[in-house]
Scaffold this motif. Structure first.
Motif, PDB file in Angstrom:
ATOM      1  N   ASN A 193       0.848  -1.183   0.000  1.00 56.36           N
ATOM      2  CA  ASN A 193       0.000   0.000   0.000  1.00 56.36           C
ATOM      3  C   ASN A 193       0.891   1.245   0.000  1.00 56.36           C
ATOM      4  O   ASN A 193       1.552   1.533   1.002  1.00 56.36           O
ATOM      5  N   SER A 194       0.928   1.948  -1.140  1.00 57.47           N
ATOM      6  CA  SER A 194       1.831   3.108  -1.252  1.00 57.47           C
ATOM      7  C   SER A 194       1.436   4.221  -0.288  1.00 57.47           C
ATOM      8  O   SER A 194       2.297   4.932   0.247  1.00 57.47           O
ATOM      9  N   GLU A 195       0.121   4.330  -0.043  1.00 63.04           N
ATOM     10  CA  GLU A 195      -0.396   5.361   0.891  1.00 63.04           C
ATOM     11  C   GLU A 195       0.183   5.134   2.290  1.00 63.04           C
ATOM     12  O   GLU A 195       0.659   6.060   2.940  1.00 63.04           O
ATOM     13  N   ARG A 196       0.145   3.849   2.712  1.00 62.29           N
ATOM     14  CA  ARG A 196       0.617   3.505   4.055  1.00 62.29           C
ATOM     15  C   ARG A 196       2.141   3.674   4.162  1.00 62.29           C
ATOM     16  O   ARG A 196       2.656   4.167   5.166  1.00 62.29           O
ATOM     17  N   THR A 197       2.837   3.260   3.104  1.00 69.24           N
ATOM     18  CA  THR A 197       4.303   3.391   3.106  1.00 69.24           C
ATOM     19  C   THR A 197       4.705   4.857   3.206  1.00 69.24           C
ATOM     20  O   THR A 197       5.598   5.219   3.989  1.00 69.24           O
ATOM     21  N   TRP A 198       4.029   5.715   2.413  1.00 71.42           N
ATOM     22  CA  TRP A 198       4.324   7.154   2.443  1.00 71.42           C
ATOM     23  C   TRP A 198       4.072   7.722   3.831  1.00 71.42           C
ATOM     24  O   TRP A 198       4.898   8.437   4.384  1.00 71.42           O
ATOM     25  N   ARG A 199       2.914   7.353   4.429  1.00 70.91           N
ATOM     26  CA  ARG A 199       2.549   7.887   5.745  1.00 70.91           C
ATOM     27  C   ARG A 199       3.564   7.442   6.814  1.00 70.91           C
ATOM     28  O   ARG A 199       4.031   8.256   7.606  1.00 70.91           O
ATOM     29  N   ASP A 200       3.928   6.149   6.790  1.00 72.35           N
ATOM     30  CA  ASP A 200       4.876   5.634   7.793  1.00 72.35           C
ATOM     31  C   ASP A 200       6.244   6.302   7.653  1.00 72.35           C
ATOM     32  O   ASP A 200       6.848   6.710   8.653  1.00 72.35           O
ATOM     33  N   SER A 201       6.730   6.399   6.401  1.00 67.79           N
ATOM     34  CA  SER A 201       8.069   6.985   6.210  1.00 67.79           C
ATOM     35  C   SER A 201       8.060   8.469   6.566  1.00 67.79           C
ATOM     36  O   SER A 201       9.018   8.970   7.166  1.00 67.79           O
ATOM     37  N   ARG A 202       6.977   9.164   6.245  1.00 69.38           N
ATOM     38  CA  ARG A 202       6.873  10.598   6.559  1.00 69.38           C
ATOM     39  C   ARG A 202       6.869  10.813   8.079  1.00 69.38           C
ATOM     40  O   ARG A 202       7.594  11.656   8.608  1.00 69.38           O
ATOM     41  N   ASN A 203       6.065   9.990   8.783  1.00 72.09           N
ATOM     42  CA  ASN A 203       5.986  10.140  10.247  1.00 72.09           C
ATOM     43  C   ASN A 203       7.316   9.823  10.924  1.00 72.09           C
ATOM     44  O   ASN A 203       7.749  10.534  11.833  1.00 72.09           O
ATOM     45  N   LEU A 204       7.960   8.746  10.468  1.00 73.69           N
ATOM     46  CA  LEU A 204       9.237   8.367  11.094  1.00 73.69           C
ATOM     47  C   LEU A 204      10.346   9.367  10.740  1.00 73.69           C
ATOM     48  O   LEU A 204      11.205   9.659  11.573  1.00 73.69           O
ATOM     49  N   ALA A 205      10.303   9.911   9.515  1.00 77.58           N
ATOM     50  CA  ALA A 205      11.297  10.933   9.136  1.00 77.58           C
ATOM     51  C   ALA A 205      11.088  12.199   9.975  1.00 77.58           C
ATOM     52  O   ALA A 205      12.058  12.835  10.404  1.00 77.58           O
ATOM     53  N   PHE A 206       9.833  12.536  10.231  1.00 72.01           N
ATOM     54  CA  PHE A 206       9.510  13.689  11.093  1.00 72.01           C
ATOM     55  C   PHE A 206      10.081  13.473  12.491  1.00 72.01           C
ATOM     56  O   PHE A 206      10.695  14.364  13.084  1.00 72.01           O
ATOM     57  N   LEU A 207       9.915  12.250  12.987  1.00 67.35           N
ATOM     58  CA  LEU A 207      10.452  11.908  14.313  1.00 67.35           C
ATOM     59  C   LEU A 207      11.975  12.036  14.327  1.00 67.35           C
ATOM     60  O   LEU A 207      12.555  12.621  15.252  1.00 67.35           O
ATOM     61  N   VAL A 208      12.616  11.498  13.287  1.00 64.41           N
ATOM     62  CA  VAL A 208      14.080  11.556  13.222  1.00 64.41           C
ATOM     63  C   VAL A 208      14.552  13.017  13.190  1.00 64.41           C
ATOM     64  O   VAL A 208      15.475  13.392  13.924  1.00 64.41           O
ATOM     65  N   PHE A 209      13.912  13.851  12.384  1.00 59.55           N
ATOM     66  CA  PHE A 209      14.304  15.256  12.264  1.00 59.55           C
ATOM     67  C   PHE A 209      14.155  15.998  13.594  1.00 59.55           C
ATOM     68  O   PHE A 209      15.062  16.725  14.004  1.00 59.55           O
ATOM     69  N   THR A 210      13.025  15.808  14.272  1.00 56.56           N
ATOM     70  CA  THR A 210      12.813  16.536  15.532  1.00 56.56           C
ATOM     71  C   THR A 210      13.782  16.039  16.612  1.00 56.56           C
ATOM     72  O   THR A 210      14.358  16.847  17.351  1.00 56.56           O
ATOM     73  N   MET A 211      13.972  14.691  16.662  1.00 59.81           N
ATOM     74  CA  MET A 211      14.896  14.140  17.667  1.00 59.81           C
ATOM     75  C   MET A 211      16.318  14.603  17.425  1.00 59.81           C
ATOM     76  O   MET A 211      17.030  14.987  18.357  1.00 59.81           O
TER      77      MET A 211
END
Lengths: 155, 160
Positions: free
Chosen positions: A105-123
């Motif tokens: 599911n490309s929608e789910r992959t995009w959402r997961d990678s976006r959320n985890l990248a956001f986490l990595v950037f803020t951390m």
């Protein structure tokens, strides 16, 4: 507020996200293609997770060179490594699913990678702020101490 | 009397599948708030944390905060997916933040003790920075790690 942190984050966003997107647009223009990929389409297979992994590596490197106690360095490095690996894992899972023909599911992959990248950037930003604060505290007394030692050194 | 019609049978709700992305946004928001507080209140915010640590309240505050946040995230995920929360996952989410914060408190005490033993200049400021760093790392670990453990256990259960 210092401009250092927005600049640091901006560097990763520009080189990791905007430059690949601009390159894709430029390629399409050069080849006379009608393709106009959006950032989301370009990173739909979870490639943002890889960008996150690169950010994590640079922060771990900075941590290892800091004067924090070993316990603090170890905890921060392990935590960042785990989160970075999870972010990169989104791309791996997407690749494996596509290669083996498993439901993807490309929608789910995009959402997961976006959320985890956001986490990595803020951390990564918070850890860099903490590193900067500690470097200032350590440097505050380094100069007077050096001066005092040089004045008291046997001639 | 025959068997009840299938349409009248109560539909079974599936168990909640926890996704890392659920916890990731919450931890990222928490990090963003922590970072902004550090940038805009560079003296007052760390002082609150250090004072709380000196009075012995920091670990308890972190435990309560992470426990509430984890429970909220789990219930939200179950509500959004119309899925049933399970007792095992709830117990895991209830205990892991406490274990993580408790364990990391020992690590922080050991880092502070080592800083004191080295007798470095500007000792108090160094200790304050160590406490600040451990508070942030403890907060992130206690929210994110339970979700990671549950996710991995669910994946293991699905494949076995």
């Amino acid at each position: 507020m210092s401009l250092k942190w927005p600049l640091w984050i901006g560097l990763y966003v520009v080189l990791g996200v905007l430059v690949p997107w601009a390159t894709a647009l430029s390629w399409a223009h050069q080849h006379g293609s009608e393709m106009r990929p959006r950032v989301r389409q370009l990173f739909q297979r979870g490639e943002l997770g890889l960008v996150g992994l690169v950010v994590v590596i640079s922060v771990i490197w900075n941590l290892l060179q800091s004067q924090f106690m070993q316990q603090t360095i170890a905890l921060a490095a392990v935590l960042l490594a785990v989160i970075g690996t999870m972010a990169g894992d989104v791309w791996i899972e997407s690749y494996c699913r596509q290669s083996t023909g498993t439901a993807w599911n490309s929608e789910r992959t995009w959402r997961d990678s976006r959320n985890l990248a956001f986490l990595v950037f803020t951390m990564a930003s918070v850890v860099e702020i903490l590193l900067d604060r500690f470097a200032k505290v350590a440097a505050l007394w380094a100069l007077p101490l050096q001066l005092w030692r040089s004045l008291n050194a046997p001639t | 009397m025959g068997a009840p019609a299938p349409a009248l049978a109560k539909p079974q709700r599936p168990n909640v599948i926890v996704r890392l992305a659920d916890g990731a946004v919450a931890v990222a928001t928490l990090s963003l708030i922590f970072g902004l507080l550090l940038v805009f209140f560079p003296v007052a915010f760390p002082r609150i944390i250090v004072t709380s640590w000196q009075r012995g309240h920091l670990a308890v505050i972190l435990m309560v905060l992470t426990l509430v946040l984890d429970a909220f995230l789990y219930l939200r995920a179950s509500y959004l997916r119309s899925a049933k929360p399970t007792v095992l996952v709830a117990a895991c989410l209830g205990s892991l933040p406490i274990i993580v914060v408790g364990g990391l408190s020992f690590l922080m005490e050991s880092a502070v003790a080592q800083t004191i033993s080295l007798n470095l200049p500007n000792l108090q400021a160094r200790i304050n920075e160590e406490v600040l760093a451990h508070t942030y790392l403890g907060l992130v670990s206690a929210v994110f790690l339970p979700f990671l453990v549950i996710r991995l256990l669910q994946q293991f259960k699905a494949t076995s």
